[in-house]
Design an enzyme around this catalytic site. Structure first.
Site, PDB file in Angstrom:
ATOM      1  N   HIS A  65      69.989 -34.415  37.064  1.00 43.33           N
ATOM      2  CA  HIS A  65      69.998 -33.185  36.263  1.00 43.33           C
ATOM      3  C   HIS A  65      71.430 -32.905  35.813  1.00 43.33           C
ATOM      4  O   HIS A  65      72.320 -32.674  36.628  1.00 43.33           O
ATOM      5  CB  HIS A  65      69.455 -32.001  37.073  1.00 43.33           C
ATOM      6  N   GLU A  83      74.010 -30.027  36.939  1.00 49.10           N
ATOM      7  CA  GLU A  83      74.288 -29.883  38.365  1.00 49.10           C
ATOM      8  C   GLU A  83      75.549 -30.668  38.716  1.00 49.10           C
ATOM      9  O   GLU A  83      75.517 -31.680  39.417  1.00 49.10           O
ATOM     10  CB  GLU A  83      73.036 -30.305  39.156  1.00 49.10           C
ATOM     11  N   HIS A 142      70.996 -32.844  44.275  1.00 48.12           N
ATOM     12  CA  HIS A 142      70.789 -31.804  43.264  1.00 48.12           C
ATOM     13  C   HIS A 142      71.580 -30.559  43.654  1.00 48.12           C
ATOM     14  O   HIS A 142      72.084 -30.440  44.753  1.00 48.12           O
ATOM     15  CB  HIS A 142      69.301 -31.408  43.216  1.00 48.12           C
ATOM     16  N   GLU A 161      69.608 -30.034  47.964  1.00 53.10           N
ATOM     17  CA  GLU A 161      70.059 -29.027  47.004  1.00 53.10           C
ATOM     18  C   GLU A 161      71.374 -28.509  47.562  1.00 53.10           C
ATOM     19  O   GLU A 161      71.404 -27.844  48.602  1.00 53.10           O
ATOM     20  CB  GLU A 161      69.059 -27.865  46.884  1.00 53.10           C
TER      21      GLU A 161
HETATM   22  N1  VAL Z   1      65.059 -28.811  42.271  1.00 50.62           N
HETATM   23  C1  VAL Z   1      64.533 -30.145  42.145  1.00 50.62           C
HETATM   24  C2  VAL Z   1      63.801 -30.297  40.849  1.00 50.62           C
HETATM   25  O1  VAL Z   1      63.427 -29.319  40.284  1.00 50.62           O
HETATM   26  C3  VAL Z   1      63.656 -30.452  43.354  1.00 50.62           C
HETATM   27  C4  VAL Z   1      62.251 -30.051  43.238  1.00 50.62           C
HETATM   28  C5  VAL Z   1      63.730 -31.895  43.714  1.00 50.62           C
HETATM   29  O2  VAL Z   1      63.628 -31.366  40.346  1.00 50.62           O
END
Ligand code: VAL
Length: 396
Positions: free
Chosen positions: A159, A162, A283, A358
Site C-alpha cells: 500500500h 504506508e 502495513h 500494522e
Molecule cells: N489493513 C490491511 C488491508 O486493508 C489488512 C487487512 C491486511 O489490506
C-alpha cells in the site's frame, strides 16, 4: 502537480455500537474524494481514521453530530504535517547516507539496495520479484550466508501511502547486513532472507510526485485509477472488504491476480516457497500483529500456535519503547478482508509462520507518521522479528 491537502483534517473515531458503525460504513463509498477512510470501518470499538476535505468537513461534522458520534480531530490541516515530512537524500555509493530519521524516494531506495548488494556481494544479491504496470521492477535483496538454509520472506509497501512500511523493511535489511548484535547476526546467518521493501512501485512514486495518500497501484480503469494490491490475490477473492467500484480504495480488480504486481510477486514467492518458514507483510497503521485468515474469525490451521508465538513476540516488541500491539487473526484484529497476500501465502503455500503487521501509530498520524518515529518503530519491530524467530523455534 502535487495535490494540496490544505485544511484536509484527520479524524479519529471509535464507533461505540452497531448504529454508529453502520452510519460510518454507509459513508465509505458515497464520496471517497471528500472522505478518505484509511481503513474500512467495520468493527465496534475498532479504530477509524478518516480524512475529510475542507469542503465536506461541515457536512461530515453535522452527520457525526446528528448521530451523536464522538470524534477527535487529530490533525486540523494535514498539509502542514505533509510539509514537515522529512525526505532524505541518498548519496550514491554511500550506504551510510540512508538514515532512519527520514523517508526516501523510490529511486533512492533502489540505489541503496544496489549499493548494499554491491558492497556485500558475498552475502547480499539483488532479486527481482516482478514488475509493475508502469514497467518498474519489484526489486529486493536476498541475504544468504550459504546453502541449505530455511528462509524468511518479507514484503513491504504493497500500500503506497504506508511509508513507514518501506522504511521499516529497509531498516531490517540494514540490521541483517550491518548489525553487530549477536542475535541479529545469528538470524542473518541462520536463514536465507528474501526481502522486498517496495512491492507497489508505481503507487509509491505517485505518493511522492502527485498524491501523498495514494494506496493502490496506478493502472487506469476507465476514468479511474488503481487496484488495491492487497485485495487482488487468489484467496477468497472479492469475498470481504473488497469493492467492484474502480474509484474505491479497496477495488479488487476484474479477477484474482488481474494485477501484474500481485501476479508476478506471487509466482516469485511460489518459486522460493520450498524452504520458507516465515512470511511477514508490513502495513500501517494500528499497532496490530495479524495471522490469516481474513474471511473468518474461526481459528484455522495453526492459529493457536501462531497466536501464542505472536503474543510473545509483541511482548518483546513492547520492552524497548512500551508500544502496545494487539495480536489476532485479520478478521478479529482489524476487519474481514480477503484477497490479501498473507491469506494466499498461508492457504496456497502453507507457510507455517505467516504474519501481517500494522505498524505505528493508533490514529494520531496514521499513514502520516512523522519521520522521528521511524527509528523507534523500526527498533521495536526488529526486536519482535527476532522474537518471532526465537519463539517459532521453541514451538517446534
Ligand atoms: N489493513 C490491511 C488491508 O486493508 C489488512 C487487512 C491486511 O489490506
Amino acid at each position: 502537480d502535487k495535490f494540496n491537502f490544505t485544511n484536509y483534517a484527520l479524524y479519529r473515531i471509535v464507533p461505540k455500537n452497531i448504529e454508529e458503525l453502520t452510519t460510518l460504513h454507509s459513508m465509505i463509498h458515497t464520496n471517497n474524494k471528500d472522505l478518505d477512510f484509511f481503513d474500512e470501518p467495520v468493527n465496534v470499538d475498532g479504530l477509524v481514521s478518516v480524512v475529510t476535505s475542507p469542503g465536506y468537513r461541515k457536512t461530515f461534522d453535522e452527520i457525526l453530530k446528528a448521530n451523536e458520534i464522538y470524534a477527535e480531530v487529530t490533525i486540523e490541516n494535514i498539509q502542514v504535517v505533509i510539509d514537515k515530512e522529512r525526505i532524505g537524500k541518498y548519496a550514491h555509493r554511500n550506504v551510510r547516507s540512508m538514515t532512519w530519521d527520514a523517508y526516501y524516494t523510490f529511486e533512492d531506495i533502489y540505489s541503496w539496495l544496489d549499493d548494499v548488494a554491491a558492497s556485500n556481494s558475498d552475502v547480499v544479491s539483488l532479486i527481482y520479484g516482478g514488475m509493475s504496470y508502469e514497467g518498474r521492477e519489484i526489486k529486493g535483496v536476498k541475504i544468504s550466508h550459504g546453502i541449505g538454509r530455511r528462509s524468511i520472506f518479507i514484503e513491504g509497501g504493497i500500500h503506497a501511502r504506508e511509508w513507514i512500511s518501506y522504511a521499516t523493511v529497509n531498516y531490517i535489511i540494514n540490521e541483517l547486513v550491518y548489525s553487530e548484535d549477536p542475535e541479529t547476526q545469528a538470524a542473518a546467518r541462520d536463514f536465507d532472507w528474501y526481502i522486498f521493501p517496495c512491492t507497489n512501485p508505481d503507487g509509491y512514486v505517485w505518493t511522492h510526485t502527485d498524491f501523498r495518500l495514494w494506496r493502490k497501484n496506478r493502472k487506469p480503469v476507465g476514468t479511474e485509477f488503481g487496484i488495491d494490491l492487497n485485495r487482488n490475490w487468489n484467496s477468497n477473492w472479492l469475498l470481504k472488504s473488497s469493492s467492484t467500484d474502480p474509484s474505491s480504495n479497496t477495488y479488487a480488480g476484474i479477477g484474482p491476480f488481474s494485477e501484474i504486481e500481485a501476479r508476478t510477486l506471487a509466482s516469485y514467492i511460489e518459486s522460493v516457497a520450498d524452504t520458507m518458514e516465515m512470511y511477514l507483510s508490513f502495513h500501517s497503521s494500528g499497532q496490530l500483529l495479524m495471522v490469516p485468515y481474513g474471511n473468518t474469525t474461526d481459528p484455522l490451521d495453526n492459529y493457536y500456535d501462531t497466536i501464542k508465538i505472536g503474543r510473545r513476540a509483541m511482548g518483546s516488541l513492547a520492552v524497548r519503547h512500551g508500544t502496545p500491539y494487539i495480536t489476532g487473526n485479520i478478521a478479529e484484529a482489524i476487519y474481514e478482508a480477503t484477497g490479501t497476500s498473507v491469506d494466499w501465502v498461508k492457504e496456497k503455500l502453507r507457510i507455517p509462520l505467516t504474519y501481517c503487521y500494522e505498524l505505528r501509530d493508533r490514529g494520531q498520524y496514521g499513514h502520516l507518521l512523522p519521520a522521528d518515529q521511524i527509528l523507534p518503530n523500526s527498533e521495536e519491530v526488529m526486536d519482535s522479528v527476532l522474537a518471532l524467530i526465537r519463539e517459532g523455534q521453541n514451538a517446534e
